[in-house]
Design a protein around this motif. Structure first.
Motif, PDB file in Angstrom:
ATOM      1  N   GLU A  10       4.958 -35.057 -19.768  1.00  0.00           N
ATOM      2  CA  GLU A  10       5.178 -33.625 -20.029  1.00  0.00           C
ATOM      3  C   GLU A  10       6.491 -33.369 -20.763  1.00  0.00           C
ATOM      4  O   GLU A  10       6.881 -32.221 -20.950  1.00  0.00           O
ATOM      5  N   LYS A  11       7.180 -34.414 -21.192  1.00  0.00           N
ATOM      6  CA  LYS A  11       8.489 -34.280 -21.824  1.00  0.00           C
ATOM      7  C   LYS A  11       8.344 -34.272 -23.340  1.00  0.00           C
ATOM      8  O   LYS A  11       7.784 -35.193 -23.925  1.00  0.00           O
ATOM      9  N   LEU A  12       8.855 -33.217 -23.994  1.00  0.00           N
ATOM     10  CA  LEU A  12       8.880 -33.134 -25.443  1.00  0.00           C
ATOM     11  C   LEU A  12      10.248 -33.539 -25.951  1.00  0.00           C
ATOM     12  O   LEU A  12      11.270 -33.179 -25.374  1.00  0.00           O
ATOM     13  N   VAL A  13      10.259 -34.294 -27.056  1.00  0.00           N
ATOM     14  CA  VAL A  13      11.500 -34.750 -27.664  1.00  0.00           C
ATOM     15  C   VAL A  13      11.422 -34.475 -29.155  1.00  0.00           C
ATOM     16  O   VAL A  13      10.378 -34.697 -29.777  1.00  0.00           O
ATOM     17  N   ALA A  14      12.518 -33.981 -29.736  1.00  0.00           N
ATOM     18  CA  ALA A  14      12.606 -33.785 -31.188  1.00  0.00           C
ATOM     19  C   ALA A  14      13.586 -34.812 -31.737  1.00  0.00           C
ATOM     20  O   ALA A  14      14.722 -34.905 -31.277  1.00  0.00           O
ATOM     21  N   ILE A  15      13.129 -35.597 -32.701  1.00  0.00           N
ATOM     22  CA  ILE A  15      14.000 -36.601 -33.327  1.00  0.00           C
ATOM     23  C   ILE A  15      13.973 -36.377 -34.836  1.00  0.00           C
ATOM     24  O   ILE A  15      12.985 -35.868 -35.372  1.00  0.00           O
ATOM     25  N   PRO A  16      15.059 -36.733 -35.527  1.00  0.00           N
ATOM     26  CA  PRO A  16      15.049 -36.602 -36.991  1.00  0.00           C
ATOM     27  C   PRO A  16      13.879 -37.393 -37.582  1.00  0.00           C
ATOM     28  O   PRO A  16      13.510 -38.446 -37.079  1.00  0.00           O
ATOM     29  N   ALA A  17      13.325 -36.873 -38.661  1.00  0.00           N
ATOM     30  CA  ALA A  17      12.133 -37.465 -39.267  1.00  0.00           C
ATOM     31  C   ALA A  17      12.485 -38.762 -39.997  1.00  0.00           C
ATOM     32  O   ALA A  17      12.581 -38.813 -41.209  1.00  0.00           O
ATOM     33  N   ASP A  18      12.658 -39.792 -39.206  1.00  0.00           N
ATOM     34  CA  ASP A  18      12.930 -41.131 -39.724  1.00  0.00           C
ATOM     35  C   ASP A  18      11.851 -42.050 -39.158  1.00  0.00           C
ATOM     36  O   ASP A  18      11.712 -42.167 -37.938  1.00  0.00           O
ATOM     37  N   GLU A  19      11.091 -42.679 -40.039  1.00  0.00           N
ATOM     38  CA  GLU A  19       9.937 -43.448 -39.580  1.00  0.00           C
ATOM     39  C   GLU A  19      10.323 -44.607 -38.663  1.00  0.00           C
ATOM     40  O   GLU A  19       9.618 -44.904 -37.704  1.00  0.00           O
ATOM     41  N   GLN A  20      11.436 -45.271 -38.926  1.00  0.00           N
ATOM     42  CA  GLN A  20      11.848 -46.407 -38.095  1.00  0.00           C
ATOM     43  C   GLN A  20      12.226 -45.924 -36.693  1.00  0.00           C
ATOM     44  O   GLN A  20      11.831 -46.521 -35.694  1.00  0.00           O
ATOM     45  N   ASN A  21      12.957 -44.836 -36.614  1.00  0.00           N
ATOM     46  CA  ASN A  21      13.337 -44.263 -35.328  1.00  0.00           C
ATOM     47  C   ASN A  21      12.095 -43.786 -34.568  1.00  0.00           C
ATOM     48  O   ASN A  21      11.973 -43.975 -33.360  1.00  0.00           O
ATOM     49  N   CYS A  22      11.172 -43.171 -35.304  1.00  0.00           N
ATOM     50  CA  CYS A  22       9.933 -42.698 -34.686  1.00  0.00           C
ATOM     51  C   CYS A  22       9.127 -43.876 -34.143  1.00  0.00           C
ATOM     52  O   CYS A  22       8.549 -43.789 -33.060  1.00  0.00           O
ATOM     53  N   LYS A  23       9.097 -44.945 -34.880  1.00  0.00           N
ATOM     54  CA  LYS A  23       8.333 -46.113 -34.441  1.00  0.00           C
ATOM     55  C   LYS A  23       8.878 -46.669 -33.124  1.00  0.00           C
ATOM     56  O   LYS A  23       8.114 -47.102 -32.260  1.00  0.00           O
ATOM     57  N   GLN A  24      10.187 -46.638 -32.932  1.00  0.00           N
ATOM     58  CA  GLN A  24      10.788 -47.092 -31.674  1.00  0.00           C
ATOM     59  C   GLN A  24      10.312 -46.216 -30.511  1.00  0.00           C
ATOM     60  O   GLN A  24       9.990 -46.726 -29.435  1.00  0.00           O
ATOM     61  N   TYR A  25      10.270 -44.918 -30.728  1.00  0.00           N
ATOM     62  CA  TYR A  25       9.798 -44.007 -29.681  1.00  0.00           C
ATOM     63  C   TYR A  25       8.315 -44.245 -29.384  1.00  0.00           C
ATOM     64  O   TYR A  25       7.892 -44.227 -28.240  1.00  0.00           O
ATOM     65  N   LEU A  26       7.530 -44.437 -30.433  1.00  0.00           N
ATOM     66  CA  LEU A  26       6.106 -44.692 -30.240  1.00  0.00           C
ATOM     67  C   LEU A  26       5.881 -45.992 -29.463  1.00  0.00           C
ATOM     68  O   LEU A  26       4.976 -46.071 -28.633  1.00  0.00           O
ATOM     69  N   ASP A  27       6.712 -46.991 -29.721  1.00  0.00           N
ATOM     70  CA  ASP A  27       6.613 -48.249 -28.975  1.00  0.00           C
ATOM     71  C   ASP A  27       7.008 -48.075 -27.515  1.00  0.00           C
ATOM     72  O   ASP A  27       6.551 -48.822 -26.653  1.00  0.00           O
ATOM     73  N   ASP A  28       7.837 -47.068 -27.224  1.00  0.00           N
ATOM     74  CA  ASP A  28       8.268 -46.793 -25.847  1.00  0.00           C
ATOM     75  C   ASP A  28       7.271 -45.922 -25.081  1.00  0.00           C
ATOM     76  O   ASP A  28       7.538 -45.537 -23.942  1.00  0.00           O
ATOM     77  N   GLY A  29       6.147 -45.578 -25.705  1.00  0.00           N
ATOM     78  CA  GLY A  29       5.118 -44.827 -24.988  1.00  0.00           C
ATOM     79  C   GLY A  29       5.015 -43.362 -25.357  1.00  0.00           C
ATOM     80  O   GLY A  29       4.242 -42.622 -24.759  1.00  0.00           O
ATOM     81  N   TYR A  30       5.791 -42.907 -26.320  1.00  0.00           N
ATOM     82  CA  TYR A  30       5.697 -41.517 -26.772  1.00  0.00           C
ATOM     83  C   TYR A  30       4.520 -41.377 -27.728  1.00  0.00           C
ATOM     84  O   TYR A  30       4.091 -42.345 -28.356  1.00  0.00           O
ATOM     85  N   PHE A  31       3.997 -40.152 -27.849  1.00  0.00           N
ATOM     86  CA  PHE A  31       2.907 -39.853 -28.762  1.00  0.00           C
ATOM     87  C   PHE A  31       3.374 -38.804 -29.759  1.00  0.00           C
ATOM     88  O   PHE A  31       4.084 -37.865 -29.403  1.00  0.00           O
ATOM     89  N   TYR A  32       2.955 -38.965 -31.005  1.00  0.00           N
ATOM     90  CA  TYR A  32       3.298 -38.020 -32.063  1.00  0.00           C
ATOM     91  C   TYR A  32       2.552 -36.709 -31.826  1.00  0.00           C
ATOM     92  O   TYR A  32       1.356 -36.706 -31.586  1.00  0.00           O
ATOM     93  N   VAL A  33       3.282 -35.574 -31.930  1.00  0.00           N
ATOM     94  CA  VAL A  33       2.679 -34.257 -31.752  1.00  0.00           C
ATOM     95  C   VAL A  33       2.664 -33.487 -33.066  1.00  0.00           C
ATOM     96  O   VAL A  33       1.625 -33.011 -33.497  1.00  0.00           O
ATOM     97  N   ASP A  34       3.834 -33.380 -33.726  1.00  0.00           N
ATOM     98  CA  ASP A  34       3.909 -32.563 -34.927  1.00  0.00           C
ATOM     99  C   ASP A  34       5.192 -32.869 -35.687  1.00  0.00           C
ATOM    100  O   ASP A  34       6.093 -33.536 -35.176  1.00  0.00           O
ATOM    101  N   LYS A  35       5.268 -32.362 -36.915  1.00  0.00           N
ATOM    102  CA  LYS A  35       6.476 -32.441 -37.725  1.00  0.00           C
ATOM    103  C   LYS A  35       6.916 -31.017 -38.003  1.00  0.00           C
ATOM    104  O   LYS A  35       6.145 -30.200 -38.506  1.00  0.00           O
ATOM    105  N   ILE A  36       8.168 -30.699 -37.654  1.00  0.00           N
ATOM    106  CA  ILE A  36       8.692 -29.335 -37.723  1.00  0.00           C
ATOM    107  C   ILE A  36       9.967 -29.331 -38.577  1.00  0.00           C
ATOM    108  O   ILE A  36      10.808 -30.214 -38.438  1.00  0.00           O
ATOM    109  N   ALA A  37      10.118 -28.316 -39.410  1.00  0.00           N
ATOM    110  CA  ALA A  37      11.353 -28.116 -40.165  1.00  0.00           C
ATOM    111  C   ALA A  37      12.255 -27.188 -39.354  1.00  0.00           C
ATOM    112  O   ALA A  37      11.850 -26.087 -38.982  1.00  0.00           O
TER     113      ALA A  37
END
Length: 79
Positions: A10-37
């Protein structure tokens, strides 16, 4: 600046849109929801929550507007 909104349980996290950083989060069990400006992480999360609220409010308001018309039509047909 763009932010990726990620969710884990139930935890939402906003991270800068960097694919490498996002991939680390995805590997930790997070799921992509959206891209926001947004300007920062906090405003990105607020925009995401506002977007989710709109998705639930719109159908509810439409139902509340149409329901009296349906009831009136039903009463006219059954009489």
């Amino acid at each position: 600046m763009d932010f990726y909104i990620l969710k884990k349980q139930e935890k939402l996290v906003a991270i800068p849109a960097d694919e490498q950083n996002c991939k680390q989060y995805l590997d930790d069990g997070y799921f992509y929801v959206d891209k926001i400006a947004a300007c920062n992480e906090k405003s990105a999360l607020k925009r995401q929550q506002a977007k989710q609220n709109r998705l639930f409010k719109t159908p509810t308001l439409l139902l509340l507007l149409v329901l009296p018309i349906i009831i009136f039509a039903w009463l006219q047909i059954t009489r």
